[in-house]
Design a protein around this motif. Structure first.
Motif, PDB file in Angstrom:
ATOM      1  N   LEU A 124     -18.908  64.701  -5.304  1.00 16.56           N
ATOM      2  CA  LEU A 124     -17.892  64.346  -4.313  1.00 16.56           C
ATOM      3  C   LEU A 124     -16.514  64.823  -4.735  1.00 16.56           C
ATOM      4  O   LEU A 124     -15.758  65.367  -3.936  1.00 16.56           O
ATOM      5  N   ILE A 125     -16.181  64.586  -6.007  1.00 16.67           N
ATOM      6  CA  ILE A 125     -14.857  64.915  -6.507  1.00 16.67           C
ATOM      7  C   ILE A 125     -14.991  65.618  -7.857  1.00 16.67           C
ATOM      8  O   ILE A 125     -15.604  65.085  -8.784  1.00 16.67           O
ATOM      9  N   GLU A 126     -14.462  66.814  -7.946  1.00 16.58           N
ATOM     10  CA  GLU A 126     -14.327  67.501  -9.228  1.00 16.58           C
ATOM     11  C   GLU A 126     -12.870  67.401  -9.655  1.00 16.58           C
ATOM     12  O   GLU A 126     -11.969  67.680  -8.863  1.00 16.58           O
ATOM     13  N   SER A 127     -12.668  66.988 -10.871  1.00 16.68           N
ATOM     14  CA  SER A 127     -11.300  66.742 -11.324  1.00 16.68           C
ATOM     15  C   SER A 127     -11.112  67.243 -12.735  1.00 16.68           C
ATOM     16  O   SER A 127     -11.981  67.064 -13.600  1.00 16.68           O
ATOM     17  N   ALA A 128      -9.978  67.897 -12.965  1.00 16.02           N
ATOM     18  CA  ALA A 128      -9.636  68.312 -14.321  1.00 16.02           C
ATOM     19  C   ALA A 128      -9.302  67.112 -15.189  1.00 16.02           C
ATOM     20  O   ALA A 128      -9.434  67.151 -16.414  1.00 16.02           O
ATOM     21  N   GLN A 129      -8.858  66.024 -14.537  1.00 17.32           N
ATOM     22  CA  GLN A 129      -8.602  64.772 -15.245  1.00 17.32           C
ATOM     23  C   GLN A 129      -9.800  63.853 -15.055  1.00 17.32           C
ATOM     24  O   GLN A 129     -10.390  63.786 -13.977  1.00 17.32           O
ATOM     25  N   ARG A 130     -10.146  63.142 -16.108  1.00 14.93           N
ATOM     26  CA  ARG A 130     -11.385  62.365 -16.101  1.00 14.93           C
ATOM     27  C   ARG A 130     -11.322  61.190 -15.128  1.00 14.93           C
ATOM     28  O   ARG A 130     -10.365  60.422 -15.117  1.00 14.93           O
ATOM     29  N   ILE A 131     -12.376  61.078 -14.282  1.00 16.96           N
ATOM     30  CA  ILE A 131     -12.524  59.913 -13.413  1.00 16.96           C
ATOM     31  C   ILE A 131     -13.159  58.796 -14.233  1.00 16.96           C
ATOM     32  O   ILE A 131     -14.206  58.986 -14.855  1.00 16.96           O
ATOM     33  N   SER A 132     -12.532  57.619 -14.232  1.00 16.92           N
ATOM     34  CA  SER A 132     -12.974  56.556 -15.132  1.00 16.92           C
ATOM     35  C   SER A 132     -13.706  55.421 -14.450  1.00 16.92           C
ATOM     36  O   SER A 132     -14.378  54.624 -15.104  1.00 16.92           O
ATOM     37  N   ASN A 133     -13.585  55.300 -13.128  1.00 18.63           N
ATOM     38  CA  ASN A 133     -14.218  54.169 -12.442  1.00 18.63           C
ATOM     39  C   ASN A 133     -14.396  54.531 -10.977  1.00 18.63           C
ATOM     40  O   ASN A 133     -13.675  55.371 -10.435  1.00 18.63           O
ATOM     41  N   THR A 134     -15.369  53.881 -10.331  1.00 22.29           N
ATOM     42  CA  THR A 134     -15.622  54.179  -8.927  1.00 22.29           C
ATOM     43  C   THR A 134     -16.339  53.015  -8.262  1.00 22.29           C
ATOM     44  O   THR A 134     -16.832  52.107  -8.944  1.00 22.29           O
ATOM     45  N   GLY A 135     -16.394  53.063  -6.923  1.00 23.70           N
ATOM     46  CA  GLY A 135     -17.112  52.034  -6.188  1.00 23.70           C
ATOM     47  C   GLY A 135     -16.924  52.197  -4.696  1.00 23.70           C
ATOM     48  O   GLY A 135     -16.120  53.016  -4.227  1.00 23.70           O
ATOM     49  N   PHE A 136     -17.710  51.426  -3.943  1.00 22.37           N
ATOM     50  CA  PHE A 136     -17.593  51.408  -2.482  1.00 22.37           C
ATOM     51  C   PHE A 136     -16.648  50.284  -2.062  1.00 22.37           C
ATOM     52  O   PHE A 136     -16.696  49.185  -2.628  1.00 22.37           O
ATOM     53  N   LEU A 137     -15.795  50.531  -1.081  1.00 24.78           N
ATOM     54  CA  LEU A 137     -15.100  49.423  -0.446  1.00 24.78           C
ATOM     55  C   LEU A 137     -16.108  48.657   0.416  1.00 24.78           C
ATOM     56  O   LEU A 137     -17.199  49.146   0.720  1.00 24.78           O
ATOM     57  N   SER A 138     -15.749  47.471   0.837  1.00 24.27           N
ATOM     58  CA  SER A 138     -16.722  46.602   1.508  1.00 24.27           C
ATOM     59  C   SER A 138     -17.233  47.198   2.817  1.00 24.27           C
ATOM     60  O   SER A 138     -18.364  46.936   3.223  1.00 24.27           O
ATOM     61  N   ASN A 139     -16.430  48.032   3.486  1.00 22.66           N
ATOM     62  CA  ASN A 139     -16.907  48.646   4.729  1.00 22.66           C
ATOM     63  C   ASN A 139     -17.774  49.878   4.485  1.00 22.66           C
ATOM     64  O   ASN A 139     -18.368  50.416   5.415  1.00 22.66           O
ATOM     65  N   GLU A 140     -17.811  50.342   3.221  1.00 20.13           N
ATOM     66  CA  GLU A 140     -18.586  51.503   2.769  1.00 20.13           C
ATOM     67  C   GLU A 140     -18.174  52.795   3.460  1.00 20.13           C
ATOM     68  O   GLU A 140     -18.827  53.828   3.306  1.00 20.13           O
TER      69      GLU A 140
END
Length: 791
Positions: A124-140
């Motif tokens: 979904l997301i490529e980033s030069a800076q590290r992604i540290s956390n993720t999740g769905f909002l309640s409406n998804e």
């Protein structure tokens, strides 16, 4: 001739292998080899997302490193998984949507989404800076991810990404004050006209302000942190608020240096190590940013119940006044949200760890409501209670309003629940009894808890299932050892990692039914290890001087113990359990105890005061006096050996490492009439020189509670040494520093003590690594006992 030669060669090879696989008579050199000779138990096991495979790390071929393996339930086969194949599966750790049909995970700093049914994965997301956390909002409909604690939202329908807040370490720019007079305005303009440095600076400030204003006008508000360190930011499930934690570092704490003498360069290298107990400690602040109103608030804890409560130990210092007590600061765990976003729970600790609070946070007002407070005049801990930064068991039931958590309030760690919708937050105890529960998980539909518990015996853990509103604990396994578990995603199967006192860990799979047969799927232990008839220790209890029941492992020599020497082993860590019925992390010592028994010694391995598995009172039995009840338990164990099984009371030794080494020193210095000889390994000799996190829990700090430190530190009692003492220590120990035994050695020299020696290990830290070091250390221990306990 060639065929005959090959046959002869294979006969010789087969004979050599057969001989090598027979362990024969035990000796120190054999049991202290690289533990690979025992075999490699499987570890880090987890289910595939479709419940079709069980993955685990394993090394059945004794390669340099473990590899990933998978057990296929349909084919009942184990296969090694290459790295390329592993990359075709979603990561073990991730976040599911409500229906568990999709999974978000971060791999190599990039964000992935996996479709569970099809197995398809996409970046979904490529980033030069590290992604540290993720999740769905309640409406998804939106997915959040975090880069350097800044939160971004990715809209699944439009594919667009937006940053919702920008955290700046700077202070908030102050509004420029109006010029007080025409004269001031004239002087201001003159300065800019005459001095290009000031003019350039002014222009830079204006450009910065313009950029900031343009950023905020585009919908990215800025939160200024005034130089404080942001360690985490979390978005509420409804997407309306950001909760963030700020870390305020201590000032002026001096780190220590550990010299490393054996280096590749040939030059001594200074290893940077921890500070000593008692320095200024870090604390946290909690902030709430309202994404709708763009209002930022720091949560106030000024009115928290008990925050200014003076600890009981202050009564030992009558010269102190109430106004001398400084208001305590707090440390917070990550916020816990109900899935609908209606409730936000904050788990907080006082920096002295004598209080734990659970709060309900109102994100709009940034106000707190107390859910539960646990006060312990010793220190807060216990299974599922966690520590200051995390590790606690808590979550929400299906109704999104009932919080469950673990607490030691009853004296044992148990499950509780509380309805957060009620104005009065009254908790309900769900599990009860003189036992503890571990590793709590909730079923997918949130109707049942699964957990390990030890109601049968402190040293036996089995798997249980229980309705979330409490009631009968349904026992799923009936083993007599220890286990770890994980449920398959569809909850039809349970994977178990089990062991006994004599057999290391193996993997099993069973149906999710009471007393279902557990099928063993790995065989990891070498034929050489299996060739020896390892003793299963006797599990005994004896009465301590204060009437408490003490659990222990007992090893007896062939023909009984009457008139023979004895050795008491003291496990390390303090808060650790070793008189249990599963494979011990002290497996080298377990084999050494077999060796001692083979040579006529009786060995007692005690879960003394301070050990894990026995509830709060046992855990805190060493508060303000290490070397008190934990030492008297060793003395009472020696009395049991003499009075009940007839060992020679004049020939009892003691040994142990780390905390066990500390107890050994206290035993030799304070109980010389009981212990003739002792080996103290990697020992704390003065608690004022150990770390803060561990020591301040038990002894407070040296400045606050000097009484506790003086009566707990062996260096103050060295004049009591009468028996034979062996001290062993790694010179690059960054946990218990080599300085500890150097200072004790100088003390023993000044006291004119003779029956002691110090063995140093130049390349070893706290946990030895090199087999040659283990062998040398335990050879010395064995020779000490042989020379002094068989006279």
């Amino acid at each position: 001739m060639r065929k005959i030669f090959l046959s002869f060669y294979f006969i010789i090879l087969f004979t050599s292998i057969s001989i090598a696989q027979e362990l024969g008579e035990l000796n120190v050199q054999k049991i202290m080899r690289d533990p690979a000779w025992i075999g490699h138990s499987p570890d880090n096991f987890y289910w595939g997302d479709k419940s079709e495979q069980l993955f685990f790390n394993w090394n059945p071929d004794n390669n340099p490193n473990d590899s990933l393996y998978a057990y296929d339930l349909e084919n009942e086969e184990i296969m090694e998984i290459s790295h390329a194949k592993e990359m075709t599966f979603p990561d073990r750790n991730g976040v599911y949507n409500d229906n568990r049909t999709e999974k978000l995970f971060v791999r190599n700093g990039n964000l992935y989404l996996a479709d569970i049914n099809s197995g398809k994965m996409e970046i979904l997301i490529e980033s030069a800076q590290r992604i540290s956390n993720t999740g769905f909002l309640s409406n998804e409909k939106e997915i959040f991810y975090v880069i350097e604690n800044n939160i971004f939202l990715w809209n699944r329908e439009t594919g667009k990404t937006r940053q919702i807040v920008d955290f700046s370490s700077q202070s908030e720019p102050k509004e420029k004050s109006a010029k007080e007079s025409e004269e001031d305005e004239w002087l201001f303009d003159q300065q800019l006209e005459l001095f290009s440095v000031l003019k350039d600076k002014k222009e830079n400030e204006e450009r910065t302000d313009t950029y900031r204003e343009s950023i905020e006008s585009k919908g990215i508000p800025t939160v200024y942190l005034d130089g404080k360190r942001l360690i985490e930011s979390s978005i509420t499930p409804d997407g309306n608020h950001v909760i963030y934690r700020l870390y305020i570092s201590p000032k002026g704490n001096d780190n220590t240096i550990v010299p490393d003498y054996v280096t590749e360069s040939g030059y001594t290298k200074d290893l940077r190590a921890r500070s000593k107990v008692g320095g200024e400690q870090a604390y946290m602040e909690l902030g709430v940013f309202n994404l709708k109103t763009r209002e930022n608030k720091i949560v106030s804890f000024d009115e928290v119940e008990g925050l200014n409560q003076i600890p009981e130990f202050w009564s030992d210092y009558p010269e102190r006044k109430e106004e001398d007590f400084e208001t305590r600061k707090m440390i917070f765990q990550s916020p816990l949200f109900s899935e609908d976003g209606k409730y936000t729970v904050i788990d907080a600790r006082a920096t002295d760890n004598k209080d734990r609070w659970l709060f309900l946070l109102n994100p709009d007002s940034a106000e707190l409501q107390l859910i539960d407070r646990q006060r312990d005049e010793a220190w807060i801990a216990g299974p599922g209670v966690g520590y200051a930064w995390g590790g606690s068991t808590k979550g929400f039931l299906a109704d999104n309003k009932t919080l469950y958590f673990q607490s030691e309030e009853s004296g044992y760690s148990h499950l509780y629940s509380v309805d957060l919708s009620k104005s009065k937050k009254k908790k309900k105890q769900l599990t009860k009894g003189d036992f503890e529960i571990y590793d709590v998980n909730i079923s997918n539909n949130k109707s049942h808890f699964y957990f390990l518990a030890n109601p049968e015996s402190p040293g036996i853990r089995n798997l249980y299932k229980m309705p979330v509103d409490g009631g009968e604990m349904e026992q799923l396994t009936t083993d007599k050892g220890g286990m770890e578990y994980t449920l398959s995603p569809d909850e039809s199967k349970i994977a178990l990692r089990k062991s006994t006192a004599t057999q290391p860990w193996e993997l099993y799979i069973m149906d999710n039914q009471p007393n279902a047969e557990a099928k063993k799927i790995t065989n990891s232990i070498s034929d050489e290890f299996q060739s020896y008839e390892w003793r299963s220790p006797e599990y005994i209890t004896f009465e301590a001087e204060d009437g408490a029941e003490v659990h222990a492992r007992l090893y007896q020599p062939e023909g009984g113990s009457n008139g023979k020497p004895a050795v008491i082993f003291v496990h390390g860590a303090g808060y650790l359990q070793n008189a249990h019925r599963w494979w011990s992390s002290y497996f080298r010592e377990y084999m050494f105890h077999n060796l001692l028994a083979d040579n006529g010694y009786t060995v007692l391995d005690i879960d003394y005061r301070g050990s894990a598995g026995y509830g709060r009172d046992w855990r805190t039995g060493i508060y303000r006096h290490m070397g008190g009840k934990d030492l008297s338990d060793q003395v009472d164990g020696a009395k049991y050996l003499v009075n009940e099984i007839g060992v020679d009371e004049d020939n009892i030794g003691i040994y142990g490492g780390s905390y066990g080494g500390f107890i050994t020193l206290m035993a030799l210095f304070n109980e010389a009439e009981t212990f003739k000889s002792g080996a103290a390994l990697r020992s704390v000799t003065d608690w004022a020189h150990y770390n803060h996190g561990y020591t301040s829990n038990i002894l407070n700090t040296p400045v606050e509670d000097p009484i506790a430190y003086k009566r707990s530190s062996p260096i103050y009692f060295a004049e009591g040494l009468e028996g034979n003492l062996l001290i062993c220590h790694g010179m690059v120990d960054t946990n218990v520093h080599f300085q500890d035994v150097v200072r004790l050695s100088q003390r023993l020299i000044e006291l004119g003590k003779e029956n002691w020696e110090l063995a140093v290990y130049p390349v070893e830290s706290h946990g030895f690594v090199e087999p040659s070091s283990w062998t040398d250390e335990y050879r010395r221990i064995f020779e000490l006992f042989e020379a002094t306990l068989k006279e």
